[in-house]
Scaffold this active site. Structure first.
Site, PDB file in Angstrom:
ATOM      1  N   HIS A  37      31.945 -18.219   1.859  1.00 51.38           N
ATOM      2  CA  HIS A  37      30.850 -19.309   2.037  1.00 51.38           C
ATOM      3  C   HIS A  37      31.168 -19.836   1.200  1.00 51.38           C
ATOM      4  CE1 HIS A  37      30.032 -16.587   6.592  1.00 51.38           C
ATOM      5  NE2 HIS A  37      31.352 -17.552   6.486  1.00 51.38           N
ATOM      6  N   HIS A  70      -6.569  17.518 -10.337  1.00 50.31           N
ATOM      7  CA  HIS A  70      -8.336  18.924  -9.761  1.00 50.31           C
ATOM      8  C   HIS A  70      -7.751  20.206  -9.735  1.00 50.31           C
ATOM      9  CE1 HIS A  70      -5.989  18.277  -6.360  1.00 50.31           C
ATOM     10  NE2 HIS A  70      -5.601  17.680  -6.528  1.00 50.31           N
ATOM     11  N   CYS A  89      21.746 -25.421  -4.387  1.00 45.43           N
ATOM     12  CA  CYS A  89      21.209 -24.374  -3.508  1.00 45.43           C
ATOM     13  C   CYS A  89      21.174 -23.069  -4.049  1.00 45.43           C
ATOM     14  CB  CYS A  89      22.430 -24.807  -2.334  1.00 45.43           C
ATOM     15  SG  CYS A  89      21.867 -26.520  -1.497  1.00 45.43           S
ATOM     16  N   CYS A  93      -6.379  19.402  -2.411  1.00 42.49           N
ATOM     17  CA  CYS A  93      -5.594  18.094  -2.817  1.00 42.49           C
ATOM     18  C   CYS A  93      -6.405  17.623  -0.872  1.00 42.49           C
ATOM     19  CB  CYS A  93      -4.312  17.119  -2.123  1.00 42.49           C
ATOM     20  SG  CYS A  93      -3.168  17.544  -3.250  1.00 42.49           S
ATOM     21  N   CYS A 144      -2.424  14.648 -10.155  1.00 43.14           N
ATOM     22  CA  CYS A 144      -2.135  15.946  -9.345  1.00 43.14           C
ATOM     23  C   CYS A 144      -0.406  15.160  -8.804  1.00 43.14           C
ATOM     24  CB  CYS A 144      -2.548  16.130  -8.579  1.00 43.14           C
ATOM     25  SG  CYS A 144      -1.902  16.948  -6.685  1.00 43.14           S
ATOM     26  N   CYS A 192     -50.686   0.979   0.814  1.00 42.84           N
ATOM     27  CA  CYS A 192     -51.594   1.027   2.622  1.00 42.84           C
ATOM     28  C   CYS A 192     -50.777   1.694   3.650  1.00 42.84           C
ATOM     29  CB  CYS A 192     -52.291   0.350   2.908  1.00 42.84           C
ATOM     30  SG  CYS A 192     -51.525  -1.135   3.472  1.00 42.84           S
TER      31      CYS A 192
END
Length: 475
Positions: free
Chosen positions: A163, A271, A169, A276, A263, A316
């Protein structure tokens, strides 16, 4: 937790590490027996590692197991090229077509081979690879399918489908797709009825230099981002390293060359031994609005008229709401102040409140307020210690970097010792960094520990206290 005993095991292990460190430091013997043992950045000992590397480098770490590989941009590009070459050779197709196939199937060579040999025609249709390309018609002028202007044959281009569209373009079409994001890697012919793929080669011929750079960047990053099971980017800000992970190894701690540890499973900071799920709940709690509401409930009362929360920290019992409400009321019983005076106890007491309290009128509200206050105090107890250890760990990391880059060399000159003989100092700092990390996450673990399991809680707090005490000894 993956195991109820993992937290205790890690904390006991860290305590033993301190004792071993002091025992070894005081014997004055040559450390040649430990030349094959290097403590990595995460504080674990690898008996098979080689300590011959330069200890002054802050970007080299030994890992307890080889379950991942750190990849820089050149490594990623080489892996990508190797995969393309393999597919191109086996399937006897162009490298451009091989790249499109791999991108379609998340850069899995085995998946491409399986799908191709099972149903080549369907794979070609899915990806947009035409078996036999159609060249442009051999005429002097052709109409562009986008702007409908006639152009000389030399000004027209087409994908494998044939095409024709003008160069201008095509450049606008490709540039717009690239600016829209990584979807440009699956670009098809501009003809709405055509599904032919627009390959990497055509983009390089028609796109501007900036657009080509973006496209190539998307293509390179897709090798990591489309294969999330085994590859991920390091989540540290500004880091461009990727991690190639061996799935199924069961060890999720990853230390990047940028010094950031995370992790693999949840991509939060490292950790271990906290699971997790606990980390996710803790981080969400730290950022959630629920604690704000608890604080408001525990430390304020709503205006009886406009319901706006009001905090009282001294003075007060006579309260005046802010404009435009301006309602005056008693802090204790929340009744209108116009009904109060000397007969109700004056400015610092309320007989009505005391009488109603004895009758149980305020029991439910006071109970809710007390529960909220206790909840906040308990949360702040754990959060403040979690945050303090986070700050302490960061200072330890900074001190470690200073030791590696500045002080170790000076100390070597002062003591007339080679830097290799002073490696125990670096290892000690690495151990402190690791212990700060573990101690920090014990507070998240302790917060979610069941209050009913008193024996487990007491044992955990005992180990936590030992960890804290031993860590202070080093400092």
């Amino acid at each position: 937790m993956d195991s109820d005993d993992e937290m205790a095991a890690v904390m006991i292990e860290d305590s033993d590490d301190y004792e071993d460190f002091y025992d070894d430091a005081g014997d004055g013997e040559d450390d040649s027996d430990t030349d094959g043992v290097v403590i990595d950045y995460d504080g674990f000992v690898d008996p098979d590692s080689d300590d011959s590397d330069d200890l002054s480098s802050s970007h080299h770490y030994h890992h307890r197991s080889q379950n991942y590989t750190i990849l820089n941009e050149d490594d990623i590009r080489q892996c990508q090229e190797d995969s393309i070459t393999q597919i191109s050779t086996v399937l006897s197709i162009s490298r451009v077509a091989a790249g499109m196939l791999l991108h379609q199937y998340n850069w899995s060579v085995s998946k491409v081979n399986d799908e191709w040999f099972a149903d080549e025609e369907n794979v070609r249709k899915t990806v947009g690879l035409l078996e036999n390309g159609t060249p442009l018609p051999d005429v002097e002028e052709l109409p562009c399918g986008i702007c409908f202007e006639n152009y000389h044959h030399d000004r027209m281009r087409a994908a494998a489908c044939g095409h024709p569209f003008c160069v201008t373009c095509w450049q606008g079409y490709i540039g717009t797709a690239i600016h829209d994001g990584p979807g440009c890697l699956m670009l098809r012919c501009p003809d709405p009825s055509c599904g032919a793929a627009v390959g990497h080669d055509m983009v390089n011929k028609l796109a501007s230099n900036d657009d080509k750079e973006k496209y190539n960047r998307y293509f390179l990053r897709s090798f990591v981002e489309d294969n999330r099971k085994t590859k991920k980017w390091c989540p540290a800000p500004g880091c461009e390293y990727a991690v190639d992970y061996v799935a199924g190894s069961g060890i999720f701690d990853v230390s990047c060359r940028c010094s950031y540890s995370f992790c693999w499973n949840c991509v939060e900071e490292a950790h271990r031994p906290v699971d997790c799920g606990t980390v996710s709940k803790w981080i969400m709690k730290n950022s959630a609005e629920s604690e704000n509401m608890n604080w408001i409930l525990a430390n304020s009362k709503p205006c009886p008229k406009c319901k706006r929360p009001i905090e009282k920290n001294q003075g007060c019992m006579h309260i005046t709401c802010t404009p435009p409400c301006k309602f005056e009321f008693c802090w204790l019983c929340l009744g209108a102040w116009s009904e109060h005076g000397e007969r109700t106890g004056g400015f610092y007491a309320c007989n009505r409140y005391e009488a109603a309290k004895q009758d149980g009128v305020y029991d439910e509200a006071e109970k809710r307020r007390e529960m909220a206050k206790n909840s906040i105090e308990r949360y702040m107890h754990y959060y403040e210690r979690w945050a303090t250890n986070q700050s302490s760990r960061q200072r330890a990391v900074d001190n470690l970097h200073q030791m590696q880059t500045v002080h170790l060399e000076k100390l070597s000159d002062t003591q007339c010792q080679p830097e290799s003989q002073l490696k125990f100092i670096i290892e000690a700092w690495q151990q402190i960094v690791e212990c700060r990390r573990v101690l920090k996450w014990t507070y998240a673990y302790g917060y979610y520990l069941d209050e009913q399991e008193q024996a487990k809680k007491q044992f955990f707090e005992y180990l936590q206290g030992m960890q804290f005490f031993n860590l202070d000894l080093c400092l």
